[in-house]
Write a protein that holds these residues in place. Structure first.
Motif, PDB file in Angstrom:
ATOM      1  N   SER A 100      -7.305  -5.395  11.723  1.00 26.17           N
ATOM      2  CA  SER A 100      -6.469  -6.588  11.907  1.00 26.17           C
ATOM      3  C   SER A 100      -5.198  -6.550  11.061  1.00 26.17           C
ATOM      4  CB  SER A 100      -7.270  -7.845  11.560  1.00 26.17           C
ATOM      5  OG  SER A 100      -7.522  -7.925  10.167  1.00 26.17           O
ATOM      6  N   MET A 101      -5.116  -5.598  10.132  1.00 32.06           N
ATOM      7  CA  MET A 101      -3.936  -5.495   9.267  1.00 32.06           C
ATOM      8  C   MET A 101      -2.738  -5.002  10.068  1.00 32.06           C
ATOM      9  SD  MET A 101      -5.601  -3.803   5.813  1.00 32.06           S
ATOM     10  CE  MET A 101      -6.806  -4.710   4.836  1.00 32.06           C
ATOM     11  N   LYS A 102      -1.598  -5.651   9.888  1.00 30.14           N
ATOM     12  CA  LYS A 102      -0.406  -5.314  10.658  1.00 30.14           C
ATOM     13  C   LYS A 102       0.348  -4.132  10.053  1.00 30.14           C
ATOM     14  CE  LYS A 102       0.224 -10.041  12.353  1.00 30.14           C
ATOM     15  NZ  LYS A 102       1.127 -11.226  12.410  1.00 30.14           N
ATOM     16  N   SER A 103       0.152  -3.890   8.762  1.00 34.42           N
ATOM     17  CA  SER A 103       0.859  -2.810   8.084  1.00 34.42           C
ATOM     18  C   SER A 103      -0.047  -1.600   7.912  1.00 34.42           C
ATOM     19  CB  SER A 103       1.343  -3.288   6.710  1.00 34.42           C
ATOM     20  OG  SER A 103       1.705  -2.200   5.896  1.00 34.42           O
ATOM     21  N   GLU A 104       0.426  -0.438   8.371  1.00 33.53           N
ATOM     22  CA  GLU A 104      -0.359   0.780   8.178  1.00 33.53           C
ATOM     23  C   GLU A 104      -0.457   1.133   6.697  1.00 33.53           C
ATOM     24  OE1 GLU A 104      -0.038   5.487   9.137  1.00 33.53           O
ATOM     25  OE2 GLU A 104       0.291   4.139  10.843  1.00 33.53           O
ATOM     26  N   LEU A 105       0.561   0.768   5.938  1.00 32.54           N
ATOM     27  CA  LEU A 105       0.526   1.003   4.493  1.00 32.54           C
ATOM     28  C   LEU A 105      -0.655   0.269   3.863  1.00 32.54           C
ATOM     29  CD1 LEU A 105       2.221   2.475   2.300  1.00 32.54           C
ATOM     30  CD2 LEU A 105       3.374   0.297   1.900  1.00 32.54           C
ATOM     31  N   HIS A 106      -0.873  -0.988   4.288  1.00 30.74           N
ATOM     32  CA  HIS A 106      -2.003  -1.761   3.781  1.00 30.74           C
ATOM     33  C   HIS A 106      -3.330  -1.193   4.285  1.00 30.74           C
ATOM     34  CE1 HIS A 106       0.787  -5.488   3.143  1.00 30.74           C
ATOM     35  NE2 HIS A 106       0.814  -4.652   2.120  1.00 30.74           N
ATOM     36  N   HIS A 113      -4.036  -1.620  -5.177  1.00 32.00           N
ATOM     37  CA  HIS A 113      -3.238  -0.574  -4.539  1.00 32.00           C
ATOM     38  C   HIS A 113      -1.804  -1.050  -4.365  1.00 32.00           C
ATOM     39  CE1 HIS A 113      -3.562  -2.535  -0.534  1.00 32.00           C
ATOM     40  NE2 HIS A 113      -4.834  -2.699  -0.818  1.00 32.00           N
ATOM     41  N   SER A 114      -0.880  -0.096  -4.463  1.00 28.53           N
ATOM     42  CA  SER A 114       0.553  -0.375  -4.341  1.00 28.53           C
ATOM     43  C   SER A 114       1.225   0.833  -3.701  1.00 28.53           C
ATOM     44  CB  SER A 114       1.161  -0.650  -5.726  1.00 28.53           C
ATOM     45  OG  SER A 114       2.569  -0.840  -5.642  1.00 28.53           O
ATOM     46  N   PHE A 115       1.792   0.634  -2.537  1.00 32.82           N
ATOM     47  CA  PHE A 115       2.455   1.707  -1.803  1.00 32.82           C
ATOM     48  C   PHE A 115       1.498   2.894  -1.625  1.00 32.82           C
ATOM     49  CE2 PHE A 115       5.828  -1.004  -3.260  1.00 32.82           C
ATOM     50  CZ  PHE A 115       6.721  -1.009  -2.206  1.00 32.82           C
ATOM     51  N   ASN A 116       1.783   4.046  -2.248  1.00 31.20           N
ATOM     52  CA  ASN A 116       0.957   5.225  -1.993  1.00 31.20           C
ATOM     53  C   ASN A 116      -0.013   5.554  -3.133  1.00 31.20           C
ATOM     54  OD1 ASN A 116       3.360   5.894  -3.465  1.00 31.20           O
ATOM     55  ND2 ASN A 116       2.945   8.059  -3.163  1.00 31.20           N
ATOM     56  N   PHE A 117      -0.357   4.546  -3.923  1.00 33.39           N
ATOM     57  CA  PHE A 117      -1.379   4.735  -4.948  1.00 33.39           C
ATOM     58  C   PHE A 117      -2.395   3.595  -4.891  1.00 33.39           C
ATOM     59  CE2 PHE A 117       1.772   7.541  -6.862  1.00 33.39           C
ATOM     60  CZ  PHE A 117       0.978   8.575  -7.328  1.00 33.39           C
ATOM     61  N   ILE A 162      -7.784  -4.538 -13.135  1.00 32.86           N
ATOM     62  CA  ILE A 162      -6.813  -3.436 -13.043  1.00 32.86           C
ATOM     63  C   ILE A 162      -5.697  -3.803 -12.074  1.00 32.86           C
ATOM     64  CG2 ILE A 162      -7.974  -2.227 -11.142  1.00 32.86           C
ATOM     65  CD1 ILE A 162      -7.306   0.410 -12.636  1.00 32.86           C
ATOM     66  N   ASP A 163      -4.503  -3.237 -12.325  1.00 34.23           N
ATOM     67  CA  ASP A 163      -3.389  -3.440 -11.392  1.00 34.23           C
ATOM     68  C   ASP A 163      -2.465  -2.232 -11.435  1.00 34.23           C
ATOM     69  OD1 ASP A 163      -2.010  -5.188  -9.494  1.00 34.23           O
ATOM     70  OD2 ASP A 163      -0.404  -5.222 -10.968  1.00 34.23           O
ATOM     71  N   ILE A 164      -1.934  -1.866 -10.271  1.00 31.61           N
ATOM     72  CA  ILE A 164      -0.885  -0.847 -10.149  1.00 31.61           C
ATOM     73  C   ILE A 164       0.321  -1.501  -9.497  1.00 31.61           C
ATOM     74  CG2 ILE A 164      -0.154   1.176  -8.828  1.00 31.61           C
ATOM     75  CD1 ILE A 164      -2.781   2.452  -9.243  1.00 31.61           C
ATOM     76  N   GLU A 165       1.513  -1.200 -10.012  1.00 35.83           N
ATOM     77  CA  GLU A 165       2.743  -1.698  -9.401  1.00 35.83           C
ATOM     78  C   GLU A 165       3.807  -0.611  -9.429  1.00 35.83           C
ATOM     79  OE1 GLU A 165       3.119  -4.531  -7.905  1.00 35.83           O
ATOM     80  OE2 GLU A 165       1.242  -5.475  -8.548  1.00 35.83           O
TER      81      GLU A 165
END
Length: 208
Positions: free
Chosen positions: A43-49, A90-94, A106-109
């Motif tokens: 259901s996610m519209k973004s392939e990145l997500h 998760h953030s972009f490609n990590f 935990i957080d990545i930005e």
């Protein structure tokens, strides 16, 4: 399997970071999703997500878990069947997962200039020691955001404010750890923070 890094902050805690290089289809073939998770990712519209979501399930496998072992409580905080604590980002490609016997977050930005536009929304006390003209100003802002986001995930309490309730102690040059506080109503708690920077990203994790 692009497991980017494994960190062991202490004997009870492990952090694993994934660099997302695979396609959506490749990631789908690497994991077994329960029906609810499959419905969610489709259901996610973004392939990145979508890829971020699936890479987290790949990290679960690296820990020895499956998607069926992961659940979320009424506040959206993840938990595992075996009672261990888990936090996800998760953030972009990590993406990253931290699992521990103690409460963690935990957080990545990605380090981006646009964080200066919203700095006033999550920083108050910290402006006292930040230098807006310093070459590492963006990195420092990103680190403070990551720390406060990891505290928010750890505390998982509606109404917690980054500005009013979360306090980050200054970080010394060349250090990769600091201390942060949550001061919320009758609760005042100190947390140890560790962090790292890589490929234009910042990752921070809070340990109770």
């Amino acid at each position: 399997m692009p497991l980017y890094k494994t960190i062991t902050p202490n004997s009870e805690t492990i952090v694993k970071i994934w660099k997302i290089t695979e396609s959506f289809d490749d990631l789908m073939q690497m994991v077994n999703l329960k029906p609810k998770s499959l419905e969610r990712v489709l259901s996610m519209k973004s392939e990145l997500h979508q890829r971020g979501f699936l890479s987290v399930r790949c990290l679960l496998k690296a820990f020895g878990y499956e998607d069926v072992d992961l659940h979320y409580d009424e506040n959206g905080k993840p938990y595992l069947n075996d009672g261990k604590y888990i936090s996800i980002t998760h953030s972009f490609n990590f993406s990253a997962v931290i699992i521990s016997d103690t409460i963690i977050g935990i957080d990545i930005e990605k380090q981006r200039d646009k964080i200066t536009v919203i700095a006033h929304k999550f920083i108050d006390y910290e402006f006292n020691y930040l230098d807006k003209n310093a070459s590492d100003y963006i990195n420092k802002l990103t680190l403070i955001w990551c720390i406060k986001e990891s505290l928010y995930k750890l505390f998982a309490t509606p109404g917690l404010s980054f500005i009013q309730h979360c306090l980050v102690i200054p970080v010394s040059d060349n250090e990769q750890e600091t201390v942060a506080w949550i001061d919320y109503e009758e609760k005042k708690q100190r947390y140890n923070i560790q962090f790292l920077e890589f490929e234009g990203f910042t990752c921070a994790y809070a340990i109770a």
